[in-house]
Motif scaffolding. Structure first.
Motif, PDB file in Angstrom:
ATOM      1  N   LEU A   1       0.825  -1.211   0.000  1.00 38.42           N
ATOM      2  CA  LEU A   1       0.000   0.000   0.000  1.00 38.42           C
ATOM      3  C   LEU A   1       0.861   1.265   0.000  1.00 38.42           C
ATOM      4  O   LEU A   1       0.533   2.254  -0.661  1.00 38.42           O
ATOM      5  CB  LEU A   1      -0.918  -0.003   1.215  1.00 38.42           C
TER       6      LEU A   1
ATOM      7  N   CYS B   1      -8.701  -2.146  -9.565  1.00 38.93           N
ATOM      8  CA  CYS B   1      -7.893  -2.215  -8.361  1.00 38.93           C
ATOM      9  C   CYS B   1      -7.223  -3.584  -8.259  1.00 38.93           C
ATOM     10  O   CYS B   1      -7.720  -4.581  -8.781  1.00 38.93           O
ATOM     11  CB  CYS B   1      -8.713  -1.921  -7.103  1.00 38.93           C
TER      12      CYS B   1
ATOM     13  N   GLY C   1      -5.016   3.752  -1.508  1.00 37.87           N
ATOM     14  CA  GLY C   1      -4.956   2.434  -0.884  1.00 37.87           C
ATOM     15  C   GLY C   1      -5.995   2.269   0.209  1.00 37.87           C
ATOM     16  O   GLY C   1      -6.331   3.230   0.907  1.00 37.87           O
TER      17      GLY C   1
ATOM     18  N   PRO D   1     -10.533   2.631  -4.221  1.00 36.61           N
ATOM     19  CA  PRO D   1      -9.075   2.536  -4.130  1.00 36.61           C
ATOM     20  C   PRO D   1      -8.452   1.866  -5.356  1.00 36.61           C
ATOM     21  O   PRO D   1      -9.096   1.133  -6.096  1.00 36.61           O
ATOM     22  CB  PRO D   1      -8.867   1.667  -2.889  1.00 36.61           C
TER      23      PRO D   1
ATOM     24  N   ILE E   1      -3.698   6.635   3.613  1.00 36.68           N
ATOM     25  CA  ILE E   1      -4.145   5.255   3.367  1.00 36.68           C
ATOM     26  C   ILE E   1      -5.372   5.017   4.234  1.00 36.68           C
ATOM     27  O   ILE E   1      -5.336   5.246   5.447  1.00 36.68           O
ATOM     28  CB  ILE E   1      -3.041   4.237   3.701  1.00 36.68           C
TER      29      ILE E   1
ATOM     30  N   ARG F   1      -5.471   0.140  -4.774  1.00 36.58           N
ATOM     31  CA  ARG F   1      -4.918  -1.053  -4.126  1.00 36.58           C
ATOM     32  C   ARG F   1      -5.735  -1.361  -2.878  1.00 36.58           C
ATOM     33  O   ARG F   1      -6.053  -0.451  -2.098  1.00 36.58           O
ATOM     34  CB  ARG F   1      -3.451  -0.848  -3.756  1.00 36.58           C
TER      35      ARG F   1
ATOM     36  N   ARG G   1       0.963   4.505  -2.523  1.00 38.56           N
ATOM     37  CA  ARG G   1       0.886   5.914  -2.122  1.00 38.56           C
ATOM     38  C   ARG G   1       2.018   6.717  -2.743  1.00 38.56           C
ATOM     39  O   ARG G   1       1.821   7.845  -3.203  1.00 38.56           O
ATOM     40  CB  ARG G   1       0.937   6.017  -0.598  1.00 38.56           C
TER      41      ARG G   1
ATOM     42  N   TYR H   1      -6.998  -0.489   3.429  1.00 38.99           N
ATOM     43  CA  TYR H   1      -6.704  -1.669   4.240  1.00 38.99           C
ATOM     44  C   TYR H   1      -7.956  -2.016   5.036  1.00 38.99           C
ATOM     45  O   TYR H   1      -8.353  -1.272   5.924  1.00 38.99           O
ATOM     46  CB  TYR H   1      -5.530  -1.389   5.184  1.00 38.99           C
TER      47      TYR H   1
END
Length: 498
Positions: free
Chosen positions: A53, A169, A63, A132, A89, A134, A57, A65
């Motif tokens: 991630l 993604c 990103g 996002p 993130i 990722r 960035r 999570y």
């Protein structure tokens, strides 16, 4: 639709931020796909995911999570331990703390049915909200527990895969291998699988290694690759493949710094070859290797010396006493003298250090002192000799002069080594003690070279305050190599008599 598919097929690989892993994947993960990163707790899955991630960035990508197991505070603590900030993130805790309260319990429906549906819906909602580039989903073990059956679990993962397939993604799903042994459902669904392993040896630190189990449509570097978790993330040491690293070099022999040893070898040391110095303890193997590296340093070359047995301070003091002061070369950066703790080093990490010394630092000579400690420090690792063969082949392809030291058990008579690696070396220098009229002396002979017509004689040599002295051929002896010589007094002019 076709235009989108074509664009995806030609998209640049998604780099992970881990140089070694990107090398294994030949650039990174193919973009816009779903991947599985599996491993037991402690293998580094979270660190790898955060690396992934943070690299996004850095490239201006967004990103997300999504955590079903760890809290946001725990993730921030992991990041802080590596010196990272997770700003920009998105961290999403799918189950907030207040959702475990008694008020949120219900009994009309089976809890798993409600919770599973809400969990999957929460994942989809958060992805649609943040859009996002990722995504990390940590971890699938919670979804597996909520599903309660393999069929429901597979359907939910497939549903997520189809959902992500419609979005631009790249997704990493983390799994801690809590499924039944042999359960490969996730392997069949994911576009690619990266497996992380950790093992503990009887002595020393734990060893970690990774393997790309599958990667559809990508020719990746197979097999196991050692890695470590350092401050700053994962450091991966790709398995060395010697044939991929050839470069042209000048094969003209160079001097060892000892005219007598040059004559024994035929022409001196030949670039692109490895020389094994073998003999009992105290016979002068390390001193001879230091003399060879000093000759290289005096030519202006860079040298890397990996010291497994002796303490660094002792080596420096002893070499200086013999007229071979190494400190000026350490100070100017010509000599990289590294003391190795074999209990803390994996074979892949050692090969990576040697490769860095050659390709980054420009070393033209590599010294390994000694192979005994290298082998003893990694007793649980199989195929060490094969790995050493690959390392020596790599050094040969690079035109490096390699010196290896191998100690033998005993002093005289039948001497034995821990492992027979003489077949790996291009030249073998055999050093022995012998006794004459109550005096212990030393002999040196070259029993093999692949590059020149070497001397097939045995010479006496001595290590003293003036350094190393190599004498005339010992023609008045028979049985020197057996350790039980027969001597004809007066026929040879020995060094002590000169």
């Amino acid at each position: 639709m076709n235009d989108t598919t074509t664009g995806r097929e030609h998209a640049a690989p998604t780099q992970t931020g881990i140089a070694g892993l990107d090398h294994i994947l030949r650039g990174g993960f193919p973009a816009y796909r779903l991947y599985l990163v599996e491993g037991t707790p402690g293998t580094g899955k979270t660190t790898l995911a955060l690396n992934f991630l943070l690299e996004g960035r850095k490239r201006g990508e967004t990103g997300l999570y999504i955590t079903l197991s760890e809290t946001a505070d725990e993730l921030h603590s992991v990041a802080l331990s590596h010196g990272w900030s997770l700003n920009e993130i998105d961290l999403f805790e799918l189950v907030a703390e207040n959702e475990f309260s008694i008020e949120n319990e219900q009994s009309l429906l089976h809890p798993s049915e409600v919770e599973l549906g809400e969990t999957v819906a929460g994942i989809i909602e958060q992805v649609e909200k943040t859009n996002p580039t990722r995504v990390v989903l940590d971890s699938l073990s919670e979804l597996r527990l909520l599903s309660q059956s393999a069929l429901r679990y597979r359907r939910q993962i497939l549903a997520l895969k189809h959902f992500f397939a419609k979005r631009d993604c790249t997704v990493l799903m983390l799994d801690d291998r809590t499924a039944e042994p042999g359960d490969l459902q996730l392997h069949s669904i994911a576009h690619g699988v990266v497996s992380l392993e950790q093992s503990a040896s009887d002595f020393g630190s734990e060893r970690r290694r990774m393997r790309v189990v599958k990667m559809r449509g990508l020719k990746y570097r197979g097999g196991f690759h050692d890695f470590t978790i350092e401050r700053g993330g994962l450091v991966v040491y790709p398995r060395l493949v010697a044939s991929e690293h050839h470069r042209p070099f000048d094969p003209t022999p160079v001097t060892t710094g000892l005219a007598g040893l040059d004559r024994l070898l035929g022409e001196g040391l030949v670039p692109g070859t490895s020389t094994l110095l073998t003999g009992p303890a105290g016979v002068g193997k390390t001193t001879t290797a230091v003399r060879c590296l000093v000759a290289a340093l005096e030519r202006g070359e860079r040298v890397a010396y990996y010291l497994f047995d002796e303490r660094l301070a002792t080596l420096l003091q002893r070499s200086a006493a013999l007229g071979m002061d190494l400190r000026p070369y350490l100070d100017n950066g010509q000599l990289n003298l590294r003391q190795i703790d074999p209990g803390e080093l994996s074979p892949g990490e050692f090969a990576g250090a040697v490769q860095s010394a050659v390709e980054t630092d420009g070393a033209r000579m590599i010294v390994i002192d000694s192979l005994n400690a290298y082998m003893h420090g990694m007793p649980s690792d199989n195929f060490l000799v094969l790995q050493m063969h690959e390392l020596l082949s790599y050094l040969s392809q690079q035109g490096i002069i390699s010196l290896m030291i191998l100690g033998q058990h005993g002093v005289m008579g039948d001497l034995r080594a821990d492992v027979d690696v003489s077949y790996l070396a291009d030249a073998v220098v055999l050093m022995r003690f012998f006794e004459v009229e109550g005096t212990v002396r030393k002999s040196v002979a070259v029993i093999k070279t692949r590059t020149s017509d070497h001397e097939r004689i045995i010479r006496e040599f001595d290590v003293g305050a003036a350094g190393i002295t190599i004498g005339e051929p010992l023609t008045g002896f028979a049985g020197l190599l057996s350790g039980h010589p027969n001597y004809v007094p007066g026929k040879d002019r020995l060094l002590k008599d000169a």
